[in-house]
Design a protein around this motif. Structure first.
Motif, PDB file in Angstrom:
ATOM      1  N   ILE A 141      12.039  78.497 104.139  1.00  0.00           N
ATOM      2  CA  ILE A 141      12.001  79.042 105.499  1.00  0.00           C
ATOM      3  C   ILE A 141      10.988  78.233 106.302  1.00  0.00           C
ATOM      4  O   ILE A 141       9.846  78.035 105.858  1.00  0.00           O
ATOM      5  CB  ILE A 141      11.615  80.532 105.507  1.00  0.00           C
ATOM      6  CG1 ILE A 141      12.611  81.355 104.687  1.00  0.00           C
ATOM      7  CG2 ILE A 141      11.545  81.061 106.938  1.00  0.00           C
ATOM      8  CD1 ILE A 141      12.208  82.814 104.507  1.00  0.00           C
ATOM      9  N   HIS A 142      11.411  77.753 107.475  1.00  0.00           N
ATOM     10  CA  HIS A 142      10.542  76.967 108.341  1.00  0.00           C
ATOM     11  C   HIS A 142      10.378  77.652 109.695  1.00  0.00           C
ATOM     12  O   HIS A 142      11.287  78.331 110.176  1.00  0.00           O
ATOM     13  CB  HIS A 142      11.115  75.561 108.554  1.00  0.00           C
ATOM     14  CG  HIS A 142      11.011  74.677 107.347  1.00  0.00           C
ATOM     15  ND1 HIS A 142      11.911  74.749 106.298  1.00  0.00           N
ATOM     16  CD2 HIS A 142      10.112  73.709 107.020  1.00  0.00           C
ATOM     17  CE1 HIS A 142      11.577  73.865 105.380  1.00  0.00           C
ATOM     18  NE2 HIS A 142      10.500  73.214 105.789  1.00  0.00           N
ATOM     19  N   VAL A 143       9.212  77.442 110.302  1.00  0.00           N
ATOM     20  CA  VAL A 143       8.898  77.998 111.618  1.00  0.00           C
ATOM     21  C   VAL A 143       8.470  76.854 112.520  1.00  0.00           C
ATOM     22  O   VAL A 143       7.643  76.014 112.127  1.00  0.00           O
ATOM     23  CB  VAL A 143       7.771  79.055 111.535  1.00  0.00           C
ATOM     24  CG1 VAL A 143       7.456  79.606 112.922  1.00  0.00           C
ATOM     25  CG2 VAL A 143       8.160  80.186 110.591  1.00  0.00           C
ATOM     26  N   ALA A 144       9.027  76.812 113.730  1.00  0.00           N
ATOM     27  CA  ALA A 144       8.706  75.745 114.681  1.00  0.00           C
ATOM     28  C   ALA A 144       8.376  76.344 116.037  1.00  0.00           C
ATOM     29  O   ALA A 144       9.001  77.325 116.459  1.00  0.00           O
ATOM     30  CB  ALA A 144       9.875  74.774 114.805  1.00  0.00           C
ATOM     31  N   GLY A 150       6.770  67.868 120.550  1.00  0.00           N
ATOM     32  CA  GLY A 150       6.495  67.029 119.397  1.00  0.00           C
ATOM     33  C   GLY A 150       5.990  67.748 118.161  1.00  0.00           C
ATOM     34  O   GLY A 150       5.703  67.098 117.144  1.00  0.00           O
ATOM     35  N   ALA A 151       5.850  69.064 118.214  1.00  0.00           N
ATOM     36  CA  ALA A 151       5.329  69.812 117.073  1.00  0.00           C
ATOM     37  C   ALA A 151       6.338  69.805 115.927  1.00  0.00           C
ATOM     38  O   ALA A 151       7.544  69.982 116.142  1.00  0.00           O
ATOM     39  CB  ALA A 151       5.000  71.239 117.478  1.00  0.00           C
ATOM     40  N   ALA A 152       5.861  69.611 114.721  1.00  0.00           N
ATOM     41  CA  ALA A 152       6.728  69.625 113.548  1.00  0.00           C
ATOM     42  C   ALA A 152       6.903  71.048 113.047  1.00  0.00           C
ATOM     43  O   ALA A 152       6.090  71.937 113.321  1.00  0.00           O
ATOM     44  CB  ALA A 152       6.134  68.752 112.447  1.00  0.00           C
ATOM     45  N   ALA A 153       7.976  71.276 112.303  1.00  0.00           N
ATOM     46  CA  ALA A 153       8.226  72.589 111.720  1.00  0.00           C
ATOM     47  C   ALA A 153       7.261  72.830 110.558  1.00  0.00           C
ATOM     48  O   ALA A 153       6.932  71.916 109.799  1.00  0.00           O
ATOM     49  CB  ALA A 153       9.668  72.689 111.246  1.00  0.00           C
ATOM     50  N   ARG A 154       6.803  74.064 110.435  1.00  0.00           N
ATOM     51  CA  ARG A 154       5.921  74.470 109.342  1.00  0.00           C
ATOM     52  C   ARG A 154       6.732  75.226 108.290  1.00  0.00           C
ATOM     53  O   ARG A 154       7.530  76.089 108.634  1.00  0.00           O
ATOM     54  CB  ARG A 154       4.818  75.384 109.890  1.00  0.00           C
ATOM     55  CG  ARG A 154       3.986  76.097 108.836  1.00  0.00           C
ATOM     56  CD  ARG A 154       2.917  76.969 109.467  1.00  0.00           C
ATOM     57  NE  ARG A 154       3.478  78.020 110.302  1.00  0.00           N
ATOM     58  CZ  ARG A 154       3.856  79.225 109.845  1.00  0.00           C
ATOM     59  NH1 ARG A 154       3.770  79.506 108.549  1.00  0.00           N
ATOM     60  NH2 ARG A 154       4.345  80.134 110.678  1.00  0.00           N
ATOM     61  N   ARG A 155       6.538  74.892 107.024  1.00  0.00           N
ATOM     62  CA  ARG A 155       7.230  75.638 105.978  1.00  0.00           C
ATOM     63  C   ARG A 155       6.477  76.932 105.704  1.00  0.00           C
ATOM     64  O   ARG A 155       5.357  76.920 105.205  1.00  0.00           O
ATOM     65  CB  ARG A 155       7.365  74.812 104.705  1.00  0.00           C
ATOM     66  CG  ARG A 155       8.161  75.550 103.624  1.00  0.00           C
ATOM     67  CD  ARG A 155       8.738  74.620 102.580  1.00  0.00           C
ATOM     68  NE  ARG A 155       7.702  73.843 101.902  1.00  0.00           N
ATOM     69  CZ  ARG A 155       7.960  72.740 101.195  1.00  0.00           C
ATOM     70  NH1 ARG A 155       9.194  72.289 101.089  1.00  0.00           N
ATOM     71  NH2 ARG A 155       6.979  72.085 100.613  1.00  0.00           N
ATOM     72  N   ALA A 156       7.132  78.062 106.010  1.00  0.00           N
ATOM     73  CA  ALA A 156       6.511  79.371 105.817  1.00  0.00           C
ATOM     74  C   ALA A 156       6.738  79.915 104.420  1.00  0.00           C
ATOM     75  O   ALA A 156       5.969  80.756 103.946  1.00  0.00           O
ATOM     76  CB  ALA A 156       7.054  80.363 106.856  1.00  0.00           C
ATOM     77  N   HIS A 157       7.807  79.464 103.768  1.00  0.00           N
ATOM     78  CA  HIS A 157       8.104  79.947 102.416  1.00  0.00           C
ATOM     79  C   HIS A 157       8.846  78.868 101.641  1.00  0.00           C
ATOM     80  O   HIS A 157       9.779  78.251 102.150  1.00  0.00           O
ATOM     81  CB  HIS A 157       8.960  81.214 102.481  1.00  0.00           C
ATOM     82  CG  HIS A 157       9.446  81.677 101.133  1.00  0.00           C
ATOM     83  ND1 HIS A 157       8.601  82.182 100.170  1.00  0.00           N
ATOM     84  CD2 HIS A 157      10.694  81.693 100.575  1.00  0.00           C
ATOM     85  CE1 HIS A 157       9.297  82.490  99.094  1.00  0.00           C
ATOM     86  NE2 HIS A 157      10.567  82.206  99.310  1.00  0.00           N
ATOM     87  N   LEU A 158       8.413  78.641 100.407  1.00  0.00           N
ATOM     88  CA  LEU A 158       9.065  77.693  99.512  1.00  0.00           C
ATOM     89  C   LEU A 158      10.054  78.451  98.639  1.00  0.00           C
ATOM     90  O   LEU A 158       9.671  79.329  97.860  1.00  0.00           O
ATOM     91  CB  LEU A 158       8.031  76.985  98.640  1.00  0.00           C
ATOM     92  CG  LEU A 158       8.559  75.962  97.628  1.00  0.00           C
ATOM     93  CD1 LEU A 158       9.186  74.778  98.353  1.00  0.00           C
ATOM     94  CD2 LEU A 158       7.440  75.506  96.700  1.00  0.00           C
ATOM     95  N   GLY A 159      11.333  78.151  98.794  1.00  0.00           N
ATOM     96  CA  GLY A 159      12.358  78.877  98.071  1.00  0.00           C
ATOM     97  C   GLY A 159      12.393  78.562  96.584  1.00  0.00           C
ATOM     98  O   GLY A 159      11.929  77.511  96.143  1.00  0.00           O
ATOM     99  N   ASP A 160      12.969  79.489  95.827  1.00  0.00           N
ATOM    100  CA  ASP A 160      13.111  79.336  94.378  1.00  0.00           C
ATOM    101  C   ASP A 160      14.505  79.839  93.997  1.00  0.00           C
ATOM    102  O   ASP A 160      14.705  81.025  93.750  1.00  0.00           O
ATOM    103  CB  ASP A 160      12.029  80.138  93.657  1.00  0.00           C
ATOM    104  CG  ASP A 160      12.076  79.967  92.137  1.00  0.00           C
ATOM    105  OD1 ASP A 160      13.016  79.313  91.637  1.00  0.00           O
ATOM    106  OD2 ASP A 160      11.180  80.503  91.453  1.00  0.00           O
ATOM    107  N   VAL A 161      15.485  78.926  93.941  1.00  0.00           N
ATOM    108  CA  VAL A 161      16.862  79.336  93.698  1.00  0.00           C
ATOM    109  C   VAL A 161      17.056  79.879  92.288  1.00  0.00           C
ATOM    110  O   VAL A 161      17.930  80.723  92.063  1.00  0.00           O
ATOM    111  CB  VAL A 161      17.850  78.171  93.955  1.00  0.00           C
ATOM    112  CG1 VAL A 161      17.881  77.813  95.416  1.00  0.00           C
ATOM    113  CG2 VAL A 161      17.503  76.962  93.108  1.00  0.00           C
TER     114      VAL A 161
END
Length: 382
Positions: A141-144, A150-161
């Motif tokens: 999940i990413h938040v921008a 010019g702001a980059a997206a921040r990863r809010a959650h690292l998934g685990d399939v």
């Protein structure tokens, strides 16, 4: 015509028009000078939907886009008052400014190891205030920020399939983020607090029968196996309106509705005939789905009581807004009235097969196979 002084005085009250606008169209902030102007604008726009009065335009890839090639496919669309976002099979999200129809920026996910060709494909996008939130099949999940150039997206959650399964659909609102997963039993719904971004609930068996097909999405994007939507259940007490957010989950043979605040199930129904999940959607108090025989069924969200039904054979994708249903059939977009099922018209433009569709109270948007975004603007001019 004579109008009594009392009514003339009341009709000039902005709080009155604010209450009417919120009750009918669920608008909570102004886009015009007063709530009276907002009400008139919304009313005229709704009439435009009924009479097929709109402006049509297309949005294309920016000329310098490195990924401007036929290998990409559009997976999801999202609308706000001023922007439209398109999520693609490589995990990128392109943001456009609706008033100017110009490309603003492209957000890319953080890179990591892939499990399957389409593990980075966007599985959901939504806007909240000045943020764009998007997720991919691998569960990231990413938040921008859309207000910071010019702001980059921040990863809010690292998934685990491996632990959670495949994130087949994702949506959210000001209070909640909700993911719909397939591949691991009893973990269909993941609910997060949008402020803390922390998990508050994991559970549900909605997608258990589709576990294998969930894993197949990592290598084949041709099927739709699940949908998740958030609607608002509003209760008016005088001039005060209270609301609860409801989650609506669609699988091939089942629809479930539950309260996001306490996870209380409000409706749960299984069907003998399969649902075409790509043509399932929910908006405000109504939901729609089309079964394998081409019968479109419109239900109340809170009780799953039937509102109407109509024939929509050949519908590949579908979406709804507060008053109308839209389906992609034979390269065109057909429109029905939502509450009575009356067929109204087909949009004049032929776009071919659509890969994604969305509608709100002003716009209808669809992406065609060549990744052109088609935009129909029904907004009134006041």
């Amino acid at each position: 015509m004579l109008v009594c002084r009392t009514w003339r005085s009341i009709s000039q009250s902005d709080p009155l028009w604010q209450t009417l606008t919120r009750r009918i169209w669920h608008r909570h902030h102004l886009l015009h000078h007063s709530w009276y102007d907002e009400y008139i604008y919304r009313h005229r726009t709704a009439r435009n939907f009924h009479s097929r009065r709109y402006d049509y335009t297309t949005l294309n890839f920016p000329p310098n886009d490195d990924n401007n090639n036929g290998a990409l496919s559009c997976c999801r669309l999202a609308l706000s008052d001023y922007h439209i976002a398109a999520g693609f099979s490589d995990g990128s999200v392109r943001l456009y400014h609706l008033p100017t129809r110009l490309h603003v920026t492209t957000f890319h996910p953080h890179q990591r190891n892939h499990l399957g060709l389409y593990s980075r494909a966007v599985s959901g996008i939504f806007f909240t205030d000045n943020r764009l939130v998007f997720a991919s099949l691998d569960g990231d999940i990413h938040v921008a920020s859309i207000d910071v150039p010019g702001a980059a997206a921040r990863r809010a959650h690292l998934g685990d399939v491996v632990t959670d399964g495949v994130l087949v659909d994702f949506t959210g609102c000001d209070r909640w983020w909700v993911g719909l997963y397939a591949g691991v039993p009893n973990r269909a719904f993941h609910v997060r607090n949008s402020n803390t971004e922390e998990i508050v609930f994991i559970g549900g068996t909605l997608m258990d029968p589709d576990s294998v097909d969930g894993w197949h999405l990592l290598t084949d994007l041709s099927e739709h196996i699940g949908r998740i939507r958030i609607t608002s259940d509003e209760l008016a007490v005088g001039f005060r309106i209270t609301s609860d957010e409801l989650a609506v989950g669609f699988a091939r043979r089942r629809v479930i509705v539950f309260n996001l605040r306490n996870q209380m199930i409000l409706g749960d129904e299984e069907f003998r005939r399969e649902i075409n999940v790509g043509a399932a959607d929910a908006y405000d108090r109504a939901l729609m789905f089309v079964n394998s025989r081409g019968v479109a069924n419109v239900r109340q969200v809170s009780s799953l009581a039937e509102i109407c039904r109509f024939m929509a054979r050949g519908s590949l994708l579908g979406c709804v807004n507060g008053g109308y249903c839209f389906t992609s059939v034979g390269g065109g977009i057909r429109v029905w009235e939502l509450h009575h099922g009356e067929y109204l018209y087909i949009l004049r433009e032929r776009i071919g097969d659509a890969s994604a569709m969305i509608a709100d109270e002003r716009y209808v948007a669809a992406c065609s196979a060549d990744n052109t975004i088609h935009l129909w603007d029904f907004g009134a001019h006041i």
